[in-house]
Design a protein around this motif. Structure first.
Motif, PDB file in Angstrom:
ATOM      1  N   PHE A 153      66.460  12.766  57.739  1.00  0.00           N
ATOM      2  CA  PHE A 153      67.453  13.394  58.609  1.00  0.00           C
ATOM      3  C   PHE A 153      66.779  14.622  59.202  1.00  0.00           C
ATOM      4  CE2 PHE A 153      71.978  15.207  58.910  1.00  0.00           C
ATOM      5  CZ  PHE A 153      72.329  14.351  59.937  1.00  0.00           C
ATOM      6  N   SER A 154      65.936  14.368  60.186  1.00  0.00           N
ATOM      7  CA  SER A 154      64.990  15.374  60.656  1.00  0.00           C
ATOM      8  C   SER A 154      65.494  16.117  61.879  1.00  0.00           C
ATOM      9  CB  SER A 154      63.652  14.710  60.999  1.00  0.00           C
ATOM     10  OG  SER A 154      63.152  13.994  59.887  1.00  0.00           O
ATOM     11  N   VAL A 192      70.942  17.830  62.047  1.00  0.00           N
ATOM     12  CA  VAL A 192      72.194  18.472  61.635  1.00  0.00           C
ATOM     13  C   VAL A 192      72.551  19.653  62.532  1.00  0.00           C
ATOM     14  CG1 VAL A 192      71.144  20.040  59.927  1.00  0.00           C
ATOM     15  CG2 VAL A 192      73.498  19.220  59.595  1.00  0.00           C
ATOM     16  N   LEU A 241      77.248  14.033  56.736  1.00  0.00           N
ATOM     17  CA  LEU A 241      76.753  13.912  55.360  1.00  0.00           C
ATOM     18  C   LEU A 241      77.607  12.950  54.546  1.00  0.00           C
ATOM     19  CD1 LEU A 241      75.337  17.308  54.068  1.00  0.00           C
ATOM     20  CD2 LEU A 241      74.218  15.422  55.246  1.00  0.00           C
ATOM     21  N   LEU A 259      67.767  12.017  50.091  1.00  0.00           N
ATOM     22  CA  LEU A 259      68.014  12.602  51.403  1.00  0.00           C
ATOM     23  C   LEU A 259      66.911  13.612  51.673  1.00  0.00           C
ATOM     24  CD1 LEU A 259      69.665  13.342  53.953  1.00  0.00           C
ATOM     25  CD2 LEU A 259      70.967  14.946  52.516  1.00  0.00           C
ATOM     26  N   LEU A 261      66.118  16.168  54.445  1.00  0.00           N
ATOM     27  CA  LEU A 261      66.726  16.830  55.598  1.00  0.00           C
ATOM     28  C   LEU A 261      65.847  17.983  56.053  1.00  0.00           C
ATOM     29  CD1 LEU A 261      70.483  17.845  55.870  1.00  0.00           C
ATOM     30  CD2 LEU A 261      68.690  19.450  56.486  1.00  0.00           C
ATOM     31  N   THR A 315      65.682  21.183  59.141  1.00  0.00           N
ATOM     32  CA  THR A 315      66.433  21.894  60.172  1.00  0.00           C
ATOM     33  C   THR A 315      65.776  23.254  60.410  1.00  0.00           C
ATOM     34  OG1 THR A 315      68.683  22.538  60.845  1.00  0.00           O
ATOM     35  CG2 THR A 315      68.054  23.030  58.578  1.00  0.00           C
TER      36      THR A 315
END
Length: 243
Positions: free
Chosen positions: A114-115, A118, A128, A141, A143, A145
């Motif tokens: 999840f690059s 968000v 999420l 996960l 992630l 950000t």
């Protein structure tokens, strides 16, 4: 980038614009892929990795050599981004980050990348929830950000300058360094990101830092040095597991 439904028409048009950037720097992609490869090591079978918000597929293609033997599936909401992603990835499908909006069964994914998605979302809580749905218990996960409290943002705020990564308009850059509008709606500090992911039903395994490709060249050694202290790093890389 993948976003939630019920977006204003202007926001929908923004993310379908081929001039809007849908890829970020290779250093973050490689660091994130190495973290995931280490987490998946020792599995008895090839793992299914969903790159949600895959954009043009550059990040997943960069990560692929670190994830040999695993199946990487790109997922995005933007049809324009998917057309480009399919030139780089064997699998790329359309999906929404809302209840049941991802085209995968409950508990069928082993890991989600999840690059830098968000920060683009209208409803990150729903996103999420949907990621948690498709991951099996114990699934990973990964992630990333931008960090609101990056070392240079702290200095900029003290000087009364809008922080890098933050935006006040989708039409033009106002009050901050840079010239590119990228559509950031949410920004996180390291502490806020930990709390947000934990509240969504994940156990945080590790929080690391990565450099930002847009830092001016003379400052890049300092930016790399800041990665040793994630709360100061340009990019936050978080590894969590579904409870």
């Amino acid at each position: 980038m993948t976003t939630a439904p019920a977006r204003p028409p202007e926001l929908r048009d923004f993310y379908e614009n081929p001039d809007v950037p849908v890829a970020s720097g290779a250093p973050r992609s490689i660091r994130q892929a190495r973290m995931l490869a280490k987490a998946l090591r020792g599995g008895e079978r090839p793992q299914t990795v969903l790159d949600i918000g895959c954009g043009d597929g550059t990040a997943a293609a960069t990560a692929a050599p670190c994830l040999r033997g695993h199946r990487i599936v790109g997922v995005d909401w933007s049809q324009d981004a998917l057309r480009r992603a399919r030139t780089r990835l064997p699998y790329a499908v359309r999906g929404e980050l809302t209840g049941g909006g991802l085209p995968f069964g409950t508990g069928t994914a082993d890991a989600v990348l999840f690059s830098e998605v968000v920060e683009h979302l209208v409803d990150p809580d729903a996103a999420l929830d949907e990621i948690r749905r498709v991951l099996h218990p114990g699934g990973h996960l990964m992630l990333s950000t931008p960090n609101l409290a990056a070392w240079y943002n702290r200095a900029l705020l003290l000087a009364g300058v809008q922080p890098v990564f933050s935006e006040v308009s989708l039409r033009a850059v106002h009050g901050r360094p840079g010239s590119e509008v990228v559509g950031h709606l949410r920004l996180y500090t390291a502490r806020a990101l930990r709390e947000f992911v934990t509240a969504a039903g994940f156990d945080v395994v590790r929080l690391a830092g990565a450099p930002f490709h847009g830092v001016p060249r003379p400052l890049r050694p300092l930016d790399r040095l800041a990665c040793a202290r994630p709360p100061l790093a340009s990019i936050l890389l978080l590894h969590a597991r579904r409870t």
